[in-house]
Design a protein around this motif. Structure first.
Motif, PDB file in Angstrom:
ATOM      1  N   GLY A  88       0.801  -1.216   0.000  1.00 18.57           N
ATOM      2  CA  GLY A  88       0.000   0.000   0.000  1.00 18.57           C
ATOM      3  C   GLY A  88       0.835   1.268   0.000  1.00 18.57           C
ATOM      4  O   GLY A  88       0.431   2.302   0.554  1.00 18.57           O
ATOM      5  N   THR A  89       1.990   1.207  -0.646  1.00 17.87           N
ATOM      6  CA  THR A  89       2.913   2.340  -0.664  1.00 17.87           C
ATOM      7  C   THR A  89       2.876   3.032  -2.018  1.00 17.87           C
ATOM      8  O   THR A  89       3.162   2.402  -3.042  1.00 17.87           O
ATOM      9  CB  THR A  89       4.349   1.867  -0.384  1.00 17.87           C
ATOM     10  OG1 THR A  89       4.391   1.137   0.839  1.00 17.87           O
ATOM     11  CG2 THR A  89       5.310   3.044  -0.316  1.00 17.87           C
ATOM     12  N   PRO A  90       2.552   4.311  -2.079  1.00 21.89           N
ATOM     13  CA  PRO A  90       2.598   5.013  -3.368  1.00 21.89           C
ATOM     14  C   PRO A  90       4.041   5.249  -3.801  1.00 21.89           C
ATOM     15  O   PRO A  90       4.937   5.454  -2.968  1.00 21.89           O
ATOM     16  CB  PRO A  90       1.894   6.339  -3.074  1.00 21.89           C
ATOM     17  CG  PRO A  90       2.066   6.547  -1.605  1.00 21.89           C
ATOM     18  CD  PRO A  90       2.093   5.177  -0.985  1.00 21.89           C
ATOM     19  N   ALA A  91       4.272   5.221  -5.108  1.00 22.04           N
ATOM     20  CA  ALA A  91       5.623   5.447  -5.628  1.00 22.04           C
ATOM     21  C   ALA A  91       6.157   6.810  -5.201  1.00 22.04           C
ATOM     22  O   ALA A  91       7.368   6.979  -5.011  1.00 22.04           O
ATOM     23  CB  ALA A  91       5.625   5.325  -7.148  1.00 22.04           C
ATOM     24  N   THR A  92       5.275   7.770  -5.007  1.00 19.65           N
ATOM     25  CA  THR A  92       5.704   9.117  -4.620  1.00 19.65           C
ATOM     26  C   THR A  92       6.317   9.168  -3.223  1.00 19.65           C
ATOM     27  O   THR A  92       6.984  10.130  -2.870  1.00 19.65           O
ATOM     28  CB  THR A  92       4.515  10.093  -4.686  1.00 19.65           C
ATOM     29  OG1 THR A  92       3.433   9.551  -3.912  1.00 19.65           O
ATOM     30  CG2 THR A  92       4.060  10.292  -6.122  1.00 19.65           C
ATOM     31  N   ALA A  93       6.085   8.113  -2.424  1.00 21.36           N
ATOM     32  CA  ALA A  93       6.650   8.073  -1.070  1.00 21.36           C
ATOM     33  C   ALA A  93       8.065   7.517  -1.058  1.00 21.36           C
ATOM     34  O   ALA A  93       8.728   7.526  -0.019  1.00 21.36           O
ATOM     35  CB  ALA A  93       5.766   7.229  -0.159  1.00 21.36           C
ATOM     36  N   VAL A  94       8.533   7.036  -2.202  1.00 20.60           N
ATOM     37  CA  VAL A  94       9.844   6.398  -2.282  1.00 20.60           C
ATOM     38  C   VAL A  94      10.843   7.374  -2.896  1.00 20.60           C
ATOM     39  O   VAL A  94      10.654   7.846  -4.016  1.00 20.60           O
ATOM     40  CB  VAL A  94       9.774   5.105  -3.118  1.00 20.60           C
ATOM     41  CG1 VAL A  94      11.154   4.455  -3.215  1.00 20.60           C
ATOM     42  CG2 VAL A  94       8.780   4.122  -2.501  1.00 20.60           C
ATOM     43  N   GLY A 129       8.454   4.964 -12.100  1.00 22.94           N
ATOM     44  CA  GLY A 129       8.307   6.372 -11.767  1.00 22.94           C
ATOM     45  C   GLY A 129       9.104   6.765 -10.541  1.00 22.94           C
ATOM     46  O   GLY A 129       8.745   7.704  -9.817  1.00 22.94           O
ATOM     47  N   ILE A 130      10.211   6.064 -10.297  1.00 19.22           N
ATOM     48  CA  ILE A 130      11.073   6.307  -9.137  1.00 19.22           C
ATOM     49  C   ILE A 130      12.510   6.431  -9.632  1.00 19.22           C
ATOM     50  O   ILE A 130      12.943   5.655 -10.495  1.00 19.22           O
ATOM     51  CB  ILE A 130      10.975   5.144  -8.121  1.00 19.22           C
ATOM     52  CG1 ILE A 130       9.540   4.999  -7.611  1.00 19.22           C
ATOM     53  CG2 ILE A 130      11.932   5.349  -6.956  1.00 19.22           C
ATOM     54  CD1 ILE A 130       9.329   3.735  -6.786  1.00 19.22           C
ATOM     55  N   ARG A 372       9.708  13.220 -15.039  1.00 20.32           N
ATOM     56  CA  ARG A 372       9.046  14.221 -14.225  1.00 20.32           C
ATOM     57  C   ARG A 372       7.763  14.671 -14.910  1.00 20.32           C
ATOM     58  O   ARG A 372       7.732  14.863 -16.112  1.00 20.32           O
ATOM     59  CB  ARG A 372       9.948  15.436 -13.990  1.00 20.32           C
ATOM     60  CG  ARG A 372      11.267  15.142 -13.273  1.00 20.32           C
ATOM     61  CD  ARG A 372      11.077  14.343 -11.993  1.00 20.32           C
ATOM     62  NE  ARG A 372      12.243  14.377 -11.132  1.00 20.32           N
ATOM     63  CZ  ARG A 372      12.898  13.299 -10.716  1.00 20.32           C
ATOM     64  NH1 ARG A 372      12.475  12.093 -11.083  1.00 20.32           N
ATOM     65  NH2 ARG A 372      13.917  13.408  -9.900  1.00 20.32           N
ATOM     66  N   ALA A 373       6.725  14.830 -14.117  1.00 19.95           N
ATOM     67  CA  ALA A 373       5.424  15.245 -14.673  1.00 19.95           C
ATOM     68  C   ALA A 373       5.540  16.646 -15.260  1.00 19.95           C
ATOM     69  O   ALA A 373       6.264  17.488 -14.766  1.00 19.95           O
ATOM     70  CB  ALA A 373       4.375  15.208 -13.574  1.00 19.95           C
TER      71      ALA A 373
END
Length: 373
Positions: A88-94, A129-130, A372-373
């Motif tokens: 349950g970890t979003p890629a944005t948290a890594v 995405g990391i 990057r977005a």
């Protein structure tokens, strides 16, 4: 992203290529804390390609090389995404992902030393995405080091203990030891074969990827003549720093001993297990005679017959799993590559020159940025 609260991923497939280990790691004052982990299986056909190339069983050209690099990268990315989903970890948290890759060759000696790990980091960064940190070993080799082992720094951080000398034994495809001296000094090197040869012989003779609980080996008898022939291998007598891999210790190496074809397969397996226990014990006696305990991690910790023989060879030292100290033996190596990724982003060294023989501390790894977005 505040590094104090950031998560990191570590990925590795070891010498045995028996699965891709993934660890989700946080850091408390620089100390790695395992948050979640899993082992992602290799597709059978891809694993067979990896093992065949690593053992020089097939010739391959540049197209094969490039395609394998991308295919491995895709499966590493799949492993990372699966752990993120299940935890349950979003890629944005890594903050970053440290990928060891899959070693295809490790030749740290000779006129042009090199080490080669596959698993295209750009593919992983694009897919997950990391940001990815990869290619950890070559900077150490360029500095005159072995490029391995890289885990002793983490072993020292987690398991070093003043006033007591300990050994951390990693039983992967290759066995390596970290000597944590009571005075704070750290030594480490590869002792020789472990699961790699045991698994390969088991697959060759029984069609099974590994010897569960060491039952195949336990049913046989050690052949002393074969064992003596295997122990004549010059690598065992080399002083550290030293490292090795599947490109050296593989079935063709075993079959150079004519005695192999004269024995029952079960006795060969028993002898290979004894070879691992014998060479590990010899290395510890030579370089860590004062050690009072040996803490074991890696897949070999689940081989009860191997653990029994190690305990007998190493007595009166205590032999135990790192799990007794709250450290998961299956994912310590993957967690270490999360730590190495963090070291790279902080601009801090990841190697120990006293272990690898490098000319000095080096920041390890190259950074591959995610889109990057």
């Amino acid at each position: 992203m505040d590094d104090a609260s950031a998560l990191y991923l570590g990925l590795i497939s070891g010498t045995s290529a028996d699965g891709i280990d993934v660890a989700l790691v946080s850091f408390d004052q620089g100390m790695p804390q395992l948050r979640a982990a899993l082992t992602h299986p290799w597709p059978h056909a891809l694993r067979e390609r990896v093992l065949a190339m690593a053992q020089d069983l097939v010739a391959f050209d540049l197209d094969d090389f490039g395609q394998l690099d991308v295919a491995i990268g895709r499966h590493f990315a799949e492993a990372a995404r699966r752990l993120l989903e299940t935890s349950g970890t979003p890629a944005t948290a890594v903050r970053a992902l440290g990928s060891h890759g899959q070693t295809l060759r490790h030749r740290p000696g000779g006129e042009s030393p090199f080490t080669l790990q596959l698993g295209d980091p750009s593919v992983i960064a694009e897919s997950c995405g990391i940001d990815v940190v990869a290619d950890f070993r070559r900077a150490d080799v360029a500095a005159g080091g072995q490029g391995a082992p890289l885990l002793p720094a983490v072993h020292a951080m987690l398991l070093g203990q003043a006033e007591h000398t300990r050994v951390v034994l990693n039983l992967g495809g290759i066995a390596n030891i970290t000597v944590l001296d009571a005075d704070g000094r750290v030594l480490g090197f590869d002792t020789g074969p472990a699961n790699g040869l045991l698994d390969a012989w088991c697959m060759e003779q029984r069609g099974e990827p590994f010897d569960r609980d060491g039952a195949f080996a336990a049913a046989g008898q050690v052949d002393l003549a074969l064992l003596e022939g295997l122990l004549d291998e010059p690598y065992f007598a080399l002083p550290p720093p030293k490292s090795t891999g599947r490109e050296h210790f593989h079935l063709a190496w075993l079959l150079r001993q004519p005695r192999v074809t004269q024995l029952a397969p079960v006795d060969v397996q028993a002898t290979l297990l004894e070879l691992t226990a014998h060479t590990v014990a010899d290395a510890i006696e030579a370089h860590a005679a004062a050690a009072t305990e040996v803490l074991v991690c890696g897949g070999g910790v689940h081989n009860s017959r191997l653990m029994q023989r190690l305990a007998e060879w190493l007595a009166p030292r205590r032999v135990a799993s790192t799990a007794e100290y709250g450290i998961d033996p299956d994912y310590l190596e993957a967690a270490a590559f999360a730590w190495l990724a963090r070291q790279r982003l902080l601009g801090l060294p990841g190697n120990l020159p006293a272990v690898t023989g490098a000319r000095g501390p080096r920041v390890l790894g190259a950074v591959y940025l995610a889109p990057r977005a």
